[in-house]
Enzyme design. Structure first.
Site, PDB file in Angstrom:
ATOM      1  CE  LYS A  72      -2.381   0.614   3.137  1.00 27.37           C
ATOM      2  NZ  LYS A  72      -1.609   0.821   4.098  1.00 27.37           N
ATOM      3  CB  THR A  74       5.490  -0.281  -2.517  1.00 29.28           C
ATOM      4  OG1 THR A  74       5.627  -0.317  -1.603  1.00 29.28           O
ATOM      5  CG2 THR A  74       5.883  -0.480  -3.476  1.00 29.28           C
ATOM      6  NE  ARG A  95      -0.290   5.420   8.682  1.00 30.48           N
ATOM      7  CZ  ARG A  95      -0.115   3.932   9.001  1.00 30.48           C
ATOM      8  NH1 ARG A  95      -0.480   3.414  10.488  1.00 30.48           N
ATOM      9  NH2 ARG A  95       0.021   2.726   8.438  1.00 30.48           N
ATOM     10  CE  LYS A 106       2.526  -2.813   9.182  1.00 32.69           C
ATOM     11  NZ  LYS A 106       3.391  -1.667   8.224  1.00 32.69           N
ATOM     12  CB  ALA A 274      -4.740   1.228  10.960  1.00 29.81           C
ATOM     13  CG  PHE A 302      -3.423  -2.627   9.348  1.00 29.69           C
ATOM     14  CD1 PHE A 302      -2.538  -3.151   9.189  1.00 29.69           C
ATOM     15  CD2 PHE A 302      -3.439  -1.834  10.550  1.00 29.69           C
ATOM     16  CE1 PHE A 302      -1.473  -3.518  10.014  1.00 29.69           C
ATOM     17  CE2 PHE A 302      -2.211  -2.067  11.317  1.00 29.69           C
ATOM     18  CZ  PHE A 302      -1.624  -3.321  11.361  1.00 29.69           C
ATOM     19  CG  PHE A 383       3.845 -10.488  -6.549  1.00 28.58           C
ATOM     20  CD1 PHE A 383       4.910 -10.327  -6.114  1.00 28.58           C
ATOM     21  CD2 PHE A 383       3.242  -9.391  -6.579  1.00 28.58           C
ATOM     22  CE1 PHE A 383       5.725  -9.533  -4.673  1.00 28.58           C
ATOM     23  CE2 PHE A 383       3.405  -8.629  -5.256  1.00 28.58           C
ATOM     24  CZ  PHE A 383       3.864  -8.961  -4.574  1.00 28.58           C
ATOM     25  CD1 TRP A 411       8.623  -3.442  -3.588  1.00 27.74           C
ATOM     26  CD2 TRP A 411       9.393  -4.751  -6.174  1.00 27.74           C
ATOM     27  NE1 TRP A 411      10.083  -4.469  -3.710  1.00 27.74           N
ATOM     28  CE2 TRP A 411      10.311  -5.026  -4.680  1.00 27.74           C
ATOM     29  CE3 TRP A 411       9.663  -5.281  -7.044  1.00 27.74           C
ATOM     30  CZ2 TRP A 411      11.430  -6.337  -4.542  1.00 27.74           C
ATOM     31  CZ3 TRP A 411      11.128  -5.986  -7.345  1.00 27.74           C
ATOM     32  CH2 TRP A 411      11.535  -6.039  -5.972  1.00 27.74           C
TER      33      TRP A 411
END
Length: 558
Positions: A72, A74, A95, A106, A274, A302, A383, A411
Site C-alpha cells: 500500500k 509502495t 505516516r 513487519k 490502524a 492496514f 508479480f 515496486w
C-alpha cells in the site's frame, strides 16, 4: 535473478538537497527548518495562507492484509511519482514508521523497491525525533500523575482506576503488565501499571488530529488519566501538565518534509497504528500537502475496514476533509491466500482460490463506492508469477461493480510503473464526482455507531457487548461523550474480530470487550477481540539482521 534490497536501492539514490525539494513543493526557504541536508520541518504558518487553493485529495487503502503482502505505501509513493511523470503537480503525505515493527517483523513504512521515500534509514529509525517527543510528553504526564498521588492526592484519584499508561516505541511484552512504586514510602505508591507502544498513545492521536499548537494544548488538557473515588474523571489539565507537554511537542507538531526516490515532495508525519488507533498521518501534514500540490496522495493503515474507515469517519469528519478518489490496492497472491491457498504455494495459477478470495477485495471496493460514495479504482500490484487469466478474472469482477482495475509495477519500475494508475486517478478526480457520506452519524448512540460500522463496513450481523463494556458505555454516555466518533481496535487480518476468518466472512458478530474515552483525541476507543496495545518481538526479530559498519553505513534494514 537477484533483486536489490530496499536499503540498497535507497542508498544508491542521489538525493536532492531539501531546499530544492521545498521549492518543488512551492515552499520558500524561510518556511522550512533544515534537519541536515535531506530533511526539514515545515512552518505551520503556511496553513494560514488563504491565497493557496487546495488540490485534490486521493486516499490509498488496501484489501485485508496477508503475509503475502499488498504494497500500500509502495503504491502510494509510486502513484505520486507516476502523477509527477505525467506532468501533474503532486505531493504525498505518509505516516512515520514505528521502531516496534522496524525491529520486529513487519518492517518499516518508507515504501519498497523503486517506490520509496528517502533518506530511508533516517525515516525508519529516529527521523526528526517526533516519536521520542511524543513518548516524553506521555511519560511526563504519567510522572506528574503519580507525583500528585505521592504528594497528598488532593484530587482524590483512585489508584485502581488510573487509565493512563507509560509508553515506549518498542515491541516489549515484558512491560504490558507491571507493578511499580515498590520499595517503601519514598519511592511512590505501589500500584498495577503497564506500557503501551508509543504509536498507541493518545498523545500520538492528539498530535495527528490537532490543527495548531493552541488546539494541541487544549486537546492535551482534556485527556482523562483516571477517575476519583466517586468516579469523576481526572484530566491532564487538572494536573497542570498540558503546558509542559506542549513545550515538549512544539517541534514535533510540525510536519517533516522529505522526498521520494524520484524527487517528489513527501510530508511524513505522525504514525498511529490502524488496528489499535486511527491509523492516519497528521491532519496538518495532509492540509499542507493539499496546499502545496494540485494532487495530494495519502494512505491509511492496514485494510480499508480499519485505516480507510477511520480516515473517513474520524479524520475527515474532524478536519473537514473530502477525498476526491480512493485507490484500493490488492495482489493476486494475497487474494489467493484469502481463498485458502498456502503462502508457499502462491506461484501457480489457481482461479478457484482466487474466486474464493476475491470477495475480500469486492467488499472493500463496495464499501468505498456504496457506503462512503467515493470514486474508486483497484490497483493490482503485479508479480511475475501472476497469470493473464488471474488478472483478467479480477478485472472482470471489479467491472461488475462499476470500478476499473489498473496494473501497477511501481515496486520494480518506480513512477513509470504507476503512470496508468495516475491517469485513472486523474480521470476519477476530474470526471467522477463523489457524494461523500459517513458510515454513521454522530448523534447516534455509542452502540448504534459501533453496530453501523460492523454491519455496513465489516459485513457482520451485529455486535455482542460484554457486561463490563455495557457499563462503560453507560458511564461515558452519562459523562456526555456519546456524541464522539468511534475508533474500533480490531484484528487487521479479518473483517471480523477473529483473525482466522479470511476472505469476506458472513454471519458473524463482533464482541465489544472494552470501551474507553480518548477525550483529547476526541473519539471513543472500542476494543474487540484480543487486541494488544504493546506488541512483542517474534522468535527471530528483524533487529538480529541489522548492522552498521565503521563508516556508519547501515545494512539489513529490509
Amino acid at each position: 535473478m537477484a533483486y536489490k534490497t530496499d536499503i540498497e536501492i535507497a542508498q544508491e539514490c542521489k538525493m536532492r538537497p531539501i531546499t530544492e525539494i521545498a521549492r518543488a513543493a512551492h515552499l520558500d526557504e524561510d518556511m522550512i527548518e533544515q534537519y541536515g541536508k535531506y530533511k526539514a520541518k515545515v512552518d505551520l504558518s503556511i496553513l494560514k495562507d488563504e491565497t493557496r487553493k487546495n488540490g485534490k485529495l486521493v486516499l490509498v487503502t488496501a484489501i485485508t492484509p496477508t503475509p503475502a503482502g499488498e504494497g500500500k505505501t509502495t503504491t502510494t509513493i509510486g502513484l505520486a511519482d507516476g502523477l509527477k511523470r505525467i506532468g501533474r503537480n503532486v505531493t504525498v503525505a505518509l505516516r512515520e514508521p514505528s521502531l516496534g515493527p522496524v525491529f520486529g517483523v513487519k518492517g518499516g513504512a518508507a515504501g519498497g523497491g523503486y517506490a520509496q521515500v528517502v533518506p530511508m534509514e533516517d525515516i525508519n529509525l529516529h527521523f526528526t525525533g517526533d516519536f521520542h517527543a511524543i513518548g516524553a510528553a506521555n511519560n511526563l504526564l504519567a510522572a506528574m500523575l503519580d507525583n500528585h498521588i505521592q504528594q497528598g492526592n488532593a484530587l482524590g484519584i483512585d489508584v485502581r482506576k488510573i487509565t493512563w499508561k507509560r509508553c515506549v516505541d518498542m515491541n516489549d511484552r515484558q512491560l504490558r503488565f507491571i507493578t511499580d512504586g515498590l520499595g517503601g514510602k519514598a519511592n511512590g505508591v505501589p500500584r498495577e501499571d503497564g506500557f503501551d507502544i508509543t504509536v498507541a498513545s493518545e498523545i500520538m492521536a492528539v498530535l495527528c488530529l490537532s490543527n495548531s499548537i493552541s488546539d494541541l494544548k487544549e486537546r492535551l488538557s482534556r485527556i482523562i488519566v483516571g477517575y476519583t473515588y466517586d468516579d469523576k474523571p481526572v484530566t491532564c489539565g487538572e494536573l497542570k501538565a498540558a503546558g509542559a507537554m506542549t513545550a515538549l511537542l512544539k517541534d514535533a507538531i510540525r510536519p517533516n518534509l522529505v522526498q521520494t526516490l524520484e524527487g517528489t515532495p513527501a510530508f511524513v508525519h505522525g504514525g498511529p497504528f490502524a488496528n489499535i488507533a486511527h491509523g492516519c498521518n497528521s491532519v496538518m501534514a495532509t492540509k499542507i500537502a493539499l496546499k502545496m500540490g494540485d494532487y495530494a496522495i495519502t494512505e491509511a493503515g492496514f485494510g480499508a475496514d480499519l485505516g480507510a474507515e477511520k480516515f473517513l469517519d474520524i479524520k475527515c469528519r474532524m478536519a473537514g476533509l473530502t477525498p476526491d478518489a480512493v485507490v484500493v490496492v490488492a495482489t493476486v497472491r494475497a487474494l489467493k491466500m484469502h481463498g485458502g491457498k498456502a503462502k508457499n504455494d502462491l506461484g501457480t495459477e489457481d482461479i478457484a482460490a482466487l474466486e474464493k478470495g476475491i470477495p475480500n477485495l469486492l467488499r472493500h471496493v463496495s464499501n468505498m463506492k456504496n457506503v462512503y460514495k467515493l470514486p474508486c479504482v483497484v490497483a493490482v500490484n503485479r508479480f511475475p508469477t501472476d497469470t493473464d487469466n488471474e488478472i483478467d478474472f479480477i478485472i472482470k469482477k471489479c467491472r461488475e461493480l462499476g470500478v476499473n482495475t489498473v496494473l501497477s509495477t511501481v515496486w520494480a519500475d518506480g513512477g513509470k510503473g504507476g503512470e496508468e494508475l495516475a491517469k485513472e486517478v486523474v480521470r476519477l478526480c476530474e470526471e467522477e464526482k463523489g457524494n461523500f457520506t459517513f458510515s454513521y452519524e454522530l448523534d447516534s448512540t455509542i452502540e448504534e455507531k459501533i453496530e453501523s460500522v460492523v454491519k455496513k463496513v465489516y459485513g457482520g450481523d451485529g455486535i455482542i457487548v460484554t457486561p463490563a463494556a455495557k457499563k462503560q458505555i453507560e458511564s461515558l454516555t452519562a459523562l456526555g461523550f456519546d456524541k464522539c466518533p468511534v475508533c474500533i481496535a480490531k484484528t487487521q487480518y479479518s473483517f471480523s474480530d477473529d483473525p482466522t476468518k479470511l476472505g469476506a466472512p458472513e454471519g458473524f458478530k463482533v464482541t465489544v470487550r472494552n470501551v474507553k474515552i480518548s477525550a483529547g483525541a476526541g473519539f471513543i476507543v472500542v476494543l474487540t477481540g484480543d487486541i494488544l496495545t504493546m506488541p512483542g518481538l517474534p522468535k527471530v526479530p528483524a533487529a538480529e539482521k541489522i548492522d552498521v559498519d565503521e563508516n556508519g553505513k547501515i545494512s539489513g534494514l529490509f
